[in-house]
Design a protein around this motif. Sequence first.
Motif, PDB file in Angstrom:
ATOM      1  N   LEU A  72       0.665  -1.116  -0.098  1.00 43.81           N
ATOM      2  CA  LEU A  72      -0.077   0.111  -0.026  1.00 43.81           C
ATOM      3  C   LEU A  72       0.960   1.109  -0.054  1.00 43.81           C
ATOM      4  O   LEU A  72       0.271   2.154  -0.492  1.00 43.81           O
ATOM      5  CB  LEU A  72      -1.023  -0.018   1.035  1.00 43.81           C
ATOM      6  N   SER A  73       2.129   1.248   0.502  1.00 39.33           N
ATOM      7  CA  SER A  73       2.922   2.360   0.494  1.00 39.33           C
ATOM      8  C   SER A  73       3.382   2.738  -0.936  1.00 39.33           C
ATOM      9  O   SER A  73       3.553   3.750  -1.459  1.00 39.33           O
ATOM     10  CB  SER A  73       4.058   2.249   1.391  1.00 39.33           C
ATOM     11  N   GLY A  74       3.169   1.721  -2.003  1.00 44.64           N
ATOM     12  CA  GLY A  74       3.695   1.784  -3.255  1.00 44.64           C
ATOM     13  C   GLY A  74       2.298   2.328  -4.128  1.00 44.64           C
ATOM     14  O   GLY A  74       2.599   3.277  -5.019  1.00 44.64           O
ATOM     15  N   ASN A  75       1.254   1.913  -3.498  1.00 44.50           N
ATOM     16  CA  ASN A  75      -0.079   2.107  -4.233  1.00 44.50           C
ATOM     17  C   ASN A  75      -1.136   1.932  -3.417  1.00 44.50           C
ATOM     18  O   ASN A  75      -1.428   0.775  -3.088  1.00 44.50           O
ATOM     19  CB  ASN A  75      -0.004   0.892  -5.415  1.00 44.50           C
ATOM     20  N   PHE A  76      -1.644   2.965  -2.996  1.00 43.45           N
ATOM     21  CA  PHE A  76      -2.515   3.159  -1.754  1.00 43.45           C
ATOM     22  C   PHE A  76      -4.024   2.715  -2.502  1.00 43.45           C
ATOM     23  O   PHE A  76      -4.885   3.577  -3.027  1.00 43.45           O
ATOM     24  CB  PHE A  76      -2.765   4.303  -1.078  1.00 43.45           C
ATOM     25  N   ALA A  77      -4.237   1.596  -2.747  1.00 44.39           N
ATOM     26  CA  ALA A  77      -5.597   1.225  -3.546  1.00 44.39           C
ATOM     27  C   ALA A  77      -5.485  -0.342  -3.152  1.00 44.39           C
ATOM     28  O   ALA A  77      -4.650  -1.103  -2.862  1.00 44.39           O
ATOM     29  CB  ALA A  77      -5.440   1.213  -4.951  1.00 44.39           C
ATOM     30  N   ALA A  78      -6.995  -0.719  -3.133  1.00 43.18           N
ATOM     31  CA  ALA A  78      -7.297  -2.158  -2.706  1.00 43.18           C
ATOM     32  C   ALA A  78      -6.612  -3.251  -3.602  1.00 43.18           C
ATOM     33  O   ALA A  78      -6.462  -4.165  -3.178  1.00 43.18           O
ATOM     34  CB  ALA A  78      -8.825  -2.375  -2.562  1.00 43.18           C
ATOM     35  N   GLU A  79      -6.556  -2.851  -4.980  1.00 43.51           N
ATOM     36  CA  GLU A  79      -5.956  -3.768  -5.881  1.00 43.51           C
ATOM     37  C   GLU A  79      -4.620  -3.944  -5.527  1.00 43.51           C
ATOM     38  O   GLU A  79      -4.053  -5.140  -5.839  1.00 43.51           O
ATOM     39  CB  GLU A  79      -6.270  -3.329  -7.326  1.00 43.51           C
ATOM     40  N   ALA A  80      -3.947  -3.218  -4.789  1.00 43.33           N
ATOM     41  CA  ALA A  80      -2.506  -3.433  -4.609  1.00 43.33           C
ATOM     42  C   ALA A  80      -2.263  -4.504  -3.628  1.00 43.33           C
ATOM     43  O   ALA A  80      -1.212  -5.236  -3.288  1.00 43.33           O
ATOM     44  CB  ALA A  80      -1.929  -2.431  -3.725  1.00 43.33           C
ATOM     45  N   LEU A  81      -3.559  -5.014  -2.754  1.00 40.76           N
ATOM     46  CA  LEU A  81      -3.533  -6.114  -1.846  1.00 40.76           C
ATOM     47  C   LEU A  81      -3.797  -7.610  -2.646  1.00 40.76           C
ATOM     48  O   LEU A  81      -3.597  -8.451  -1.762  1.00 40.76           O
ATOM     49  CB  LEU A  81      -4.554  -5.905  -0.771  1.00 40.76           C
ATOM     50  N   GLU A  82      -3.903  -7.320  -4.076  1.00 38.62           N
ATOM     51  CA  GLU A  82      -4.505  -8.817  -4.473  1.00 38.62           C
ATOM     52  C   GLU A  82      -3.137  -9.733  -4.402  1.00 38.62           C
ATOM     53  O   GLU A  82      -2.077  -9.361  -4.673  1.00 38.62           O
ATOM     54  CB  GLU A  82      -4.694  -8.511  -5.955  1.00 38.62           C
ATOM     55  N   GLY A  83      -3.331 -10.840  -4.034  1.00 37.36           N
ATOM     56  CA  GLY A  83      -2.355 -11.689  -3.943  1.00 37.36           C
ATOM     57  C   GLY A  83      -1.836 -12.196  -2.528  1.00 37.36           C
ATOM     58  O   GLY A  83      -1.152 -13.323  -2.278  1.00 37.36           O
ATOM     59  N   LEU A  84      -1.895 -11.002  -1.850  1.00 34.78           N
ATOM     60  CA  LEU A  84      -1.552 -11.189  -0.176  1.00 34.78           C
ATOM     61  C   LEU A  84      -2.766 -12.154   0.387  1.00 34.78           C
ATOM     62  O   LEU A  84      -3.718 -11.687   0.419  1.00 34.78           O
ATOM     63  CB  LEU A  84      -1.305  -9.808   0.134  1.00 34.78           C
ATOM     64  N   THR A  85      -1.759 -12.955   1.030  1.00 36.88           N
ATOM     65  CA  THR A  85      -2.691 -13.970   2.236  1.00 36.88           C
ATOM     66  C   THR A  85      -1.654 -13.783   3.422  1.00 36.88           C
ATOM     67  O   THR A  85      -0.635 -13.505   3.553  1.00 36.88           O
ATOM     68  CB  THR A  85      -2.775 -15.093   1.472  1.00 36.88           C
ATOM     69  N   LEU A  86      -2.589 -14.259   4.480  1.00 35.18           N
ATOM     70  CA  LEU A  86      -1.876 -14.747   5.678  1.00 35.18           C
ATOM     71  C   LEU A  86      -2.277 -16.275   5.850  1.00 35.18           C
ATOM     72  O   LEU A  86      -3.222 -16.657   5.725  1.00 35.18           O
ATOM     73  CB  LEU A  86      -2.403 -13.596   6.929  1.00 35.18           C
ATOM     74  N   SER A  87      -1.368 -16.610   6.871  1.00 35.15           N
ATOM     75  CA  SER A  87      -1.635 -18.083   7.373  1.00 35.15           C
ATOM     76  C   SER A  87      -2.328 -18.163   8.340  1.00 35.15           C
ATOM     77  O   SER A  87      -2.394 -17.235   9.225  1.00 35.15           O
ATOM     78  CB  SER A  87      -0.211 -18.688   7.358  1.00 35.15           C
ATOM     79  N   GLY A  88      -3.016 -18.949   8.458  1.00 34.11           N
ATOM     80  CA  GLY A  88      -3.990 -19.381   9.655  1.00 34.11           C
ATOM     81  C   GLY A  88      -3.242 -19.681  10.918  1.00 34.11           C
ATOM     82  O   GLY A  88      -3.816 -19.840  12.314  1.00 34.11           O
ATOM     83  N   ASP A  89      -2.173 -19.988  10.822  1.00 30.31           N
ATOM     84  CA  ASP A  89      -1.398 -20.548  11.945  1.00 30.31           C
ATOM     85  C   ASP A  89      -0.991 -19.497  12.894  1.00 30.31           C
ATOM     86  O   ASP A  89      -0.794 -18.339  12.549  1.00 30.31           O
ATOM     87  CB  ASP A  89       0.154 -21.049  11.225  1.00 30.31           C
ATOM     88  N   GLY A  90      -1.411 -19.485  14.061  1.00 30.15           N
ATOM     89  CA  GLY A  90      -1.231 -18.729  15.085  1.00 30.15           C
ATOM     90  C   GLY A  90      -2.129 -17.761  15.234  1.00 30.15           C
ATOM     91  O   GLY A  90      -2.269 -16.521  16.084  1.00 30.15           O
ATOM     92  N   MET A  91      -3.234 -17.814  14.510  1.00 32.39           N
ATOM     93  CA  MET A  91      -4.454 -17.102  14.641  1.00 32.39           C
ATOM     94  C   MET A  91      -5.522 -17.669  15.535  1.00 32.39           C
ATOM     95  O   MET A  91      -5.376 -18.962  15.963  1.00 32.39           O
ATOM     96  CB  MET A  91      -5.191 -17.004  13.325  1.00 32.39           C
ATOM     97  N   ILE A  92      -6.369 -16.963  16.208  1.00 32.55           N
ATOM     98  CA  ILE A  92      -7.119 -17.316  17.326  1.00 32.55           C
ATOM     99  C   ILE A  92      -8.366 -18.258  16.435  1.00 32.55           C
ATOM    100  O   ILE A  92      -8.737 -17.946  15.338  1.00 32.55           O
ATOM    101  CB  ILE A  92      -8.004 -16.208  17.864  1.00 32.55           C
ATOM    102  N   SER A  93      -8.527 -19.463  17.090  1.00 32.81           N
ATOM    103  CA  SER A  93      -9.588 -20.372  16.605  1.00 32.81           C
ATOM    104  C   SER A  93     -10.606 -20.684  17.648  1.00 32.81           C
ATOM    105  O   SER A  93     -10.036 -21.314  18.691  1.00 32.81           O
ATOM    106  CB  SER A  93      -9.031 -21.647  15.934  1.00 32.81           C
ATOM    107  N   ASP A  94     -11.834 -20.460  17.521  1.00 33.18           N
ATOM    108  CA  ASP A  94     -12.681 -20.672  18.413  1.00 33.18           C
ATOM    109  C   ASP A  94     -14.175 -20.968  17.773  1.00 33.18           C
ATOM    110  O   ASP A  94     -14.187 -21.117  16.861  1.00 33.18           O
ATOM    111  CB  ASP A  94     -12.860 -19.457  19.336  1.00 33.18           C
ATOM    112  N   LEU A  95     -15.236 -20.878  18.588  1.00 32.31           N
ATOM    113  CA  LEU A  95     -16.571 -21.361  18.222  1.00 32.31           C
ATOM    114  C   LEU A  95     -17.114 -20.407  17.217  1.00 32.31           C
ATOM    115  O   LEU A  95     -17.757 -20.478  16.276  1.00 32.31           O
ATOM    116  CB  LEU A  95     -17.429 -21.432  19.477  1.00 32.31           C
ATOM    117  N   HIS A  96     -16.419 -19.152  17.284  1.00 33.16           N
ATOM    118  CA  HIS A  96     -16.648 -17.988  16.280  1.00 33.16           C
ATOM    119  C   HIS A  96     -15.995 -18.303  14.967  1.00 33.16           C
ATOM    120  O   HIS A  96     -16.688 -17.423  13.683  1.00 33.16           O
ATOM    121  CB  HIS A  96     -16.652 -16.717  16.857  1.00 33.16           C
ATOM    122  N   GLY A  97     -15.023 -18.799  14.837  1.00 27.50           N
ATOM    123  CA  GLY A  97     -14.164 -18.945  13.554  1.00 27.50           C
ATOM    124  C   GLY A  97     -12.827 -19.513  13.692  1.00 27.50           C
ATOM    125  O   GLY A  97     -12.226 -19.433  14.749  1.00 27.50           O
ATOM    126  N   SER A  98     -12.632 -20.343  12.590  1.00 28.65           N
ATOM    127  CA  SER A  98     -11.206 -20.987  12.623  1.00 28.65           C
ATOM    128  C   SER A  98     -10.165 -19.873  12.625  1.00 28.65           C
ATOM    129  O   SER A  98     -10.271 -18.837  12.013  1.00 28.65           O
ATOM    130  CB  SER A  98     -11.112 -22.138  11.769  1.00 28.65           C
TER     131      SER A  98
END
Length: 262
Positions: free
Chosen positions: A216-242
């Motif tokens: 986003l520092s290079g291009n402050f637009a939503a399309e700049a985030l295309e292809g970026l993902t985060l791993s679910g490892d280390g994320m909270i997992s409970d009855l509301h969502g994995s």
Amino acid sequence: MYAFDIERPATIADAIAALGTEEAQALGGGQTLIPTLKQRLAAPAKLVCLSAIKEMQGICTADDGALCIGGGTTHAEVAAGAGAYPALAGLAGHIGDPAVRNRGTIGGSLANNDPSACYPAAVLGSGATVITSNRSIAADDYFQGMFTTALEDGEIITEVRFPVPEKASYQKFEQPASRFALVGVFVAKYAGGVRVAVTGASEEGVFRWAEAEAALSGNFAAEALEGLTLSGDGMISDLHGSGAYRAHLVGVMTRRAVAAAH
């Protein structure tokens, strides 16, 4: 509940003195501590109520343009008085319900550092400075994990200073019963770059998403985030969502925040 003493100091100096006694604990708005006491998960011998300390309340603009908010300022007051920083005012206006907003304080929320609270995302996403009774702490140094901060025993948050960005937005996918963030993302664009802070997702509490910041520092637009993902490892997992679900939501809410900031 159980028997305990309570003091209501009128100055920061008096509050520090009261907190210096054995088994004393600070009480801000009480939105977390009072339920904790009712469940017998904490048992301080004395509560030091900070609500009467006028020097810790209110909102003003510093000479450098930073928005300064007293640690004892309620969420409702931030929502009504932080017009110079609309994203922050909007965040405060959607914390909990009216009862919570009229009692809870920004200092109390930051001292507790709940992993799903909204203010930590605003403070980290803004690169704010937490002013205490002893020192100034940069946001990147203040948050140290779930329910963990750089605060020392007896230290009080007296003020938070927010540099006002060019553009910003906070987007929250809330848990409907508690209105805490299942995932919340605060995006702020400054002349020197973009900061992206995420709350509600990680087992380590609020964090910055560095890859999104770089894109986003290079291009402050939503399309700049295309292809970026985060791993679910280390994320909270409970009855509301994995963990994987929360990781997916981070990307969704970040794109929404960028679009709303425009």
